[in-house]
Design a protein around this motif. Structure first.
Motif, PDB file in Angstrom:
ATOM      1  N   THR A 258       0.802  -1.335   0.050  1.00  0.00           N
ATOM      2  CA  THR A 258       0.057   0.028   0.000  1.00  0.00           C
ATOM      3  C   THR A 258       0.844   1.276   0.128  1.00  0.00           C
ATOM      4  OG1 THR A 258      -0.083   0.239   2.441  1.00  0.00           O
ATOM      5  CG2 THR A 258      -1.693  -1.221   1.361  1.00  0.00           C
ATOM      6  N   ARG A 259       2.226   1.275  -0.321  1.00  0.00           N
ATOM      7  CA  ARG A 259       3.110   2.283  -0.095  1.00  0.00           C
ATOM      8  C   ARG A 259       3.546   2.413  -1.568  1.00  0.00           C
ATOM      9  NH1 ARG A 259       6.908   0.197   4.624  1.00  0.00           N
ATOM     10  NH2 ARG A 259       7.982   2.273   3.737  1.00  0.00           N
ATOM     11  N   PRO A 260       3.181   3.610  -2.143  1.00  0.00           N
ATOM     12  CA  PRO A 260       3.737   3.811  -3.455  1.00  0.00           C
ATOM     13  C   PRO A 260       5.247   4.103  -3.615  1.00  0.00           C
ATOM     14  CG  PRO A 260       2.358   5.648  -2.802  1.00  0.00           C
ATOM     15  CD  PRO A 260       2.109   4.576  -1.952  1.00  0.00           C
ATOM     16  N   GLU A 261       5.806   4.382  -2.587  1.00  0.00           N
ATOM     17  CA  GLU A 261       7.253   4.885  -2.662  1.00  0.00           C
ATOM     18  C   GLU A 261       8.213   3.830  -2.900  1.00  0.00           C
ATOM     19  OE1 GLU A 261       6.365   4.584   1.763  1.00  0.00           O
ATOM     20  OE2 GLU A 261       5.254   5.152   0.180  1.00  0.00           O
ATOM     21  N   CYS A 262       7.497   2.586  -2.591  1.00  0.00           N
ATOM     22  CA  CYS A 262       8.342   1.315  -2.865  1.00  0.00           C
ATOM     23  C   CYS A 262       8.432   0.862  -4.210  1.00  0.00           C
ATOM     24  CB  CYS A 262       7.639   0.110  -1.881  1.00  0.00           C
ATOM     25  SG  CYS A 262       7.907   0.423  -0.151  1.00  0.00           S
ATOM     26  N   TRP A 263       7.432   1.435  -5.000  1.00  0.00           N
ATOM     27  CA  TRP A 263       7.191   0.621  -6.471  1.00  0.00           C
ATOM     28  C   TRP A 263       7.615   1.422  -7.457  1.00  0.00           C
ATOM     29  CZ3 TRP A 263       5.085  -4.325  -6.265  1.00  0.00           C
ATOM     30  CH2 TRP A 263       4.556  -4.638  -5.063  1.00  0.00           C
ATOM     31  N   LEU A 264       8.002   0.950  -8.858  1.00  0.00           N
ATOM     32  CA  LEU A 264       8.125   1.715  -9.950  1.00  0.00           C
ATOM     33  C   LEU A 264       6.696   2.077 -10.167  1.00  0.00           C
ATOM     34  CD1 LEU A 264      10.491  -0.994 -11.675  1.00  0.00           C
ATOM     35  CD2 LEU A 264      11.198   1.516 -11.081  1.00  0.00           C
ATOM     36  N   SER A 265       6.474   3.075 -11.118  1.00  0.00           N
ATOM     37  CA  SER A 265       5.177   3.801 -11.577  1.00  0.00           C
ATOM     38  C   SER A 265       4.412   2.590 -12.107  1.00  0.00           C
ATOM     39  CB  SER A 265       5.427   4.896 -12.546  1.00  0.00           C
ATOM     40  OG  SER A 265       4.218   5.358 -12.909  1.00  0.00           O
ATOM     41  N   GLU A 266       4.881   1.890 -13.097  1.00  0.00           N
ATOM     42  CA  GLU A 266       4.092   0.681 -13.645  1.00  0.00           C
ATOM     43  C   GLU A 266       3.711  -0.129 -12.749  1.00  0.00           C
ATOM     44  OE1 GLU A 266       3.910  -2.228 -17.576  1.00  0.00           O
ATOM     45  OE2 GLU A 266       5.744  -0.780 -17.502  1.00  0.00           O
ATOM     46  N   TRP A 268       3.301   0.042  -9.588  1.00  0.00           N
ATOM     47  CA  TRP A 268       2.106   0.455  -8.599  1.00  0.00           C
ATOM     48  C   TRP A 268       1.031   0.524  -9.254  1.00  0.00           C
ATOM     49  CZ3 TRP A 268       1.086   1.095  -3.849  1.00  0.00           C
ATOM     50  CH2 TRP A 268       0.209   1.982  -3.595  1.00  0.00           C
ATOM     51  N   GLU A 269       0.962   0.877 -10.471  1.00  0.00           N
ATOM     52  CA  GLU A 269      -0.475   0.857 -11.373  1.00  0.00           C
ATOM     53  C   GLU A 269      -0.937  -0.595 -11.375  1.00  0.00           C
ATOM     54  OE1 GLU A 269      -2.618   3.272 -12.414  1.00  0.00           O
ATOM     55  OE2 GLU A 269      -0.937   4.490 -11.161  1.00  0.00           O
ATOM     56  N   THR A 270       0.011  -1.538 -11.612  1.00  0.00           N
ATOM     57  CA  THR A 270      -0.336  -2.930 -11.600  1.00  0.00           C
ATOM     58  C   THR A 270      -1.019  -3.519 -10.527  1.00  0.00           C
ATOM     59  OG1 THR A 270       1.465  -3.309 -13.336  1.00  0.00           O
ATOM     60  CG2 THR A 270       0.539  -5.534 -12.228  1.00  0.00           C
ATOM     61  N   VAL A 271      -0.119  -3.142  -9.360  1.00  0.00           N
ATOM     62  CA  VAL A 271      -0.733  -3.575  -7.939  1.00  0.00           C
ATOM     63  C   VAL A 271      -1.957  -3.081  -7.641  1.00  0.00           C
ATOM     64  CG1 VAL A 271      -0.246  -3.012  -5.256  1.00  0.00           C
ATOM     65  CG2 VAL A 271       1.697  -3.831  -6.928  1.00  0.00           C
ATOM     66  N   ARG A 272      -2.331  -1.761  -8.015  1.00  0.00           N
ATOM     67  CA  ARG A 272      -3.724  -1.271  -7.745  1.00  0.00           C
ATOM     68  C   ARG A 272      -4.720  -1.796  -8.654  1.00  0.00           C
ATOM     69  NH1 ARG A 272      -3.450   4.819  -8.717  1.00  0.00           N
ATOM     70  NH2 ARG A 272      -5.776   4.808  -8.204  1.00  0.00           N
ATOM     71  N   LYS A 273      -4.379  -2.154  -9.737  1.00  0.00           N
ATOM     72  CA  LYS A 273      -5.487  -2.669 -10.879  1.00  0.00           C
ATOM     73  C   LYS A 273      -5.661  -4.089 -10.727  1.00  0.00           C
ATOM     74  CE  LYS A 273      -4.539   0.525 -14.754  1.00  0.00           C
ATOM     75  NZ  LYS A 273      -4.110   0.586 -16.094  1.00  0.00           N
ATOM     76  N   GLN A 274      -4.671  -4.944 -10.149  1.00  0.00           N
ATOM     77  CA  GLN A 274      -4.791  -6.190  -9.824  1.00  0.00           C
ATOM     78  C   GLN A 274      -4.853  -6.710  -8.435  1.00  0.00           C
ATOM     79  OE1 GLN A 274      -4.696  -8.491 -12.266  1.00  0.00           O
ATOM     80  NE2 GLN A 274      -4.327  -6.879 -13.799  1.00  0.00           N
ATOM     81  N   ALA A 275      -4.990  -5.540  -7.480  1.00  0.00           N
ATOM     82  CA  ALA A 275      -5.471  -5.781  -6.337  1.00  0.00           C
ATOM     83  C   ALA A 275      -4.426  -6.866  -5.323  1.00  0.00           C
ATOM     84  CB  ALA A 275      -6.816  -6.160  -6.055  1.00  0.00           C
ATOM     85  N   TRP A 276      -3.237  -6.695  -6.019  1.00  0.00           N
ATOM     86  CA  TRP A 276      -2.213  -7.640  -5.438  1.00  0.00           C
ATOM     87  C   TRP A 276      -1.819  -7.271  -3.860  1.00  0.00           C
ATOM     88  CZ3 TRP A 276       2.273  -7.425  -9.446  1.00  0.00           C
ATOM     89  CH2 TRP A 276       1.574  -8.225 -10.818  1.00  0.00           C
ATOM     90  N   PHE A 317       8.068  -6.550 -10.780  1.00  0.00           N
ATOM     91  CA  PHE A 317       7.750  -5.337  -9.944  1.00  0.00           C
ATOM     92  C   PHE A 317       7.634  -5.620  -8.564  1.00  0.00           C
ATOM     93  CE2 PHE A 317       4.752  -4.541 -13.912  1.00  0.00           C
ATOM     94  CZ  PHE A 317       5.855  -3.453 -14.408  1.00  0.00           C
ATOM     95  N   GLU A 318       7.318  -6.597  -8.002  1.00  0.00           N
ATOM     96  CA  GLU A 318       7.407  -7.128  -6.568  1.00  0.00           C
ATOM     97  C   GLU A 318       8.810  -7.309  -6.310  1.00  0.00           C
ATOM     98  OE1 GLU A 318       3.295  -9.706  -5.703  1.00  0.00           O
ATOM     99  OE2 GLU A 318       4.296 -10.080  -7.556  1.00  0.00           O
TER     100      GLU A 318
END
Length: 442
Positions: A258-266, A268-276, A317-318
């Motif tokens: 749930t922390r966008p600072e850990c993620w590459l932009s794409e 983070w978008e994938t995490v949100r869309k896929q609800a990982w 991404f993970e």
């Protein structure tokens, strides 16, 4: 050369003896690889072999037919005089992405809809091609034919791994969650985990890539592993083992998903869309002390019994986000290859029959081969001077050099004889259905 040489009457030269030995070895390897495919599919009902549960996967029945199509198309048709196909329609039906052959195959997502040919017909197709290959392999053949046989065997070994990763996803997607093998894993939960350590490498020039012996038609690498070339590396450290489920659980417990600072932009978008919120195949389980259980090819297992095994089925991404969270990074493929240089190809591979990553034994550089394919920070591109194979075979690797990341090392479902330290696997960064894991660098 595999083809026979001319010798003086009554004499067998050492070269001819070597050719005969090489030919017999290739024949034996063909039988072994084809037998392994049969073993993987043994006992799987026809209904299960038709399932295609995600766009990345293919039905088990299709894998068996496509690998057979490869030998028929690239070896038997051009090199066995008088060869007659079992069914001419298979020439386009079991093609995948060899567009230069000029016959359009059914779209990949439609493979599960092909109830015909039946599994029995696919098995008959394999037997038909095997009989023709036995004829070809029992006689002399030219070097190019031999090279294509070796390529076909490596191609089939790739699909053996895919058969297992795809059936795992298919069974996980089924509400009944059946197991591929009913025998459960046994883990020693009270064994201390392998201590995390850094292996240090000094700056300098090194060589990576495979040096193919052009004079030996049985020497093999995929075209994307060559040419061997020099690279300069800064000093770096690389972890002695893969990241464990226990360590990844800490990442999850710190709310990293749930922390966008850990993620590459794409990412983070994938995490949100896929609800990982966890790796693929992890599911909430209030009965386990960790709160999770993991689906394996051997069925469900509490995460508490697998805490010190490598985390797997994570995307690039993970993997990248975990490395950032730990204040580290992923290794480049050149760093990974240097670290693996000289290491024996051994580990938890397909032949172990485990089909799930195992804890590191705690000796030196562990888990370089087997357990999980390890994401690197390197994009999939051609090496300096890269040349794809001529003709349709050139579509095997080169056309995919866009938008994908390199992985190294092999997995628990990769055949041992298929791997090299120079082997370059590649997937899109959001891929999770493969046995993909993490090794840290700094």
């Amino acid at each position: 050369m595999i083809s026979q040489t001319t010798t003086s009457p009554g004499a067998l030269t050492s070269d001819a003896a070597g050719l005969r030995e090489a030919s017999e070895g290739l024949h034996a390897r063909y039988r072994a690889v084809r037998s392994m495919t049969r073993s993987i599919a043994a006992g799987i009902p026809a209904e299960d072999q038709m399932v295609q549960s995600c766009p990345d996967a293919s039905p088990m029945k299709w894998h068996q037919a496509h690998t057979t199509w490869f030998f028929e198309t690239f070896v038997l048709r051009p090199y066995l005089a008088g060869y007659r196909p079992l069914r001419e329609e298979f020439r386009w039906l079991f093609n995948s992405y060899y567009n230069s052959l000029g016959e359009e195959a059914p779209e990949k997502h439609l493979r599960a809809s092909l109830s015909r040919p039946s599994l029995e017909e696919v098995t008959a197709f394999r037997s038909h091609v095997d009989a023709a290959m036995e004829n070809l392999l029992a006689n002399s053949m030219n070097d190019e034919a031999a090279r294509r046989v070796v390529l076909g065997l490596n191609h089939e070994q790739q699909h053996q791994e895919l058969m297992l990763t795809d059936i795992k996803h298919a069974f996980f997607s089924n509400p009944l969650r059946p197991a591929y093998r009913a025998i459960r894993l046994t883990e020693a939960c009270n064994v201390a985990p392998s201590e995390f350590r850094w292996h240090r490498f000094h700056e300098g020039v090194t060589e990576i890539g495979y040096q193919l012996d052009a004079a030996n038609c049985l020497d093999f690498c995929f075209d994307n592993e060559a040419p061997r070339h020099k690279v300069y590396l800064e000093s770096f450290g690389i972890a002695n083992r893969a990241v464990t489920c226990r360590e990844y659980l800490e990442f999850m417990a710190d709310n990293a998903y749930t922390r966008p600072e850990c993620w590459l932009s794409e990412g983070w978008e994938t995490v949100r869309k896929q609800a990982w919120r966890a790796p693929l195949y992890w599911e909430r389980d209030a009965t386990d002390s960790t709160g999770w259980r993991i689906f394996t090819l051997r069925g469900w297992h509490p995460l508490s019994t697998l805490l010190d095994t490598p985390v797997c089925h994570v995307s690039f991404f993970e993997a990248d986000a975990f490395a950032r969270w730990r204040g580290c990074r992923l290794p480049s493929e050149a760093e990974w290859e240097l670290a693996a240089k000289g290491s024996q190809i051994r580990g938890n591979l397909l032949e172990s029959g485990r089909f799930q990553p195992a804890a590191a034994p705690g000796e030196g550089m562990d888990q370089l081969f087997g357990d999980c394919w390890e994401w690197t920070a390197s994009p999939y591109t051609g090496y300096p001077g890269y040349m794809p194979l001529p003709g349709a075979l050139g579509e095997y690797n080169g056309k995919f050099m866009s938008g994908q990341m390199i992985l190294r090392g092999g997995s628990c479902v990769t055949p041992e004889s298929h791997l090299r330290a120079t082997y370059r696997n590649f997937f899109h960064p959001a891929t999770r259905w493969q046995f993909t894991g993490i090794r840290l660098a700094a």
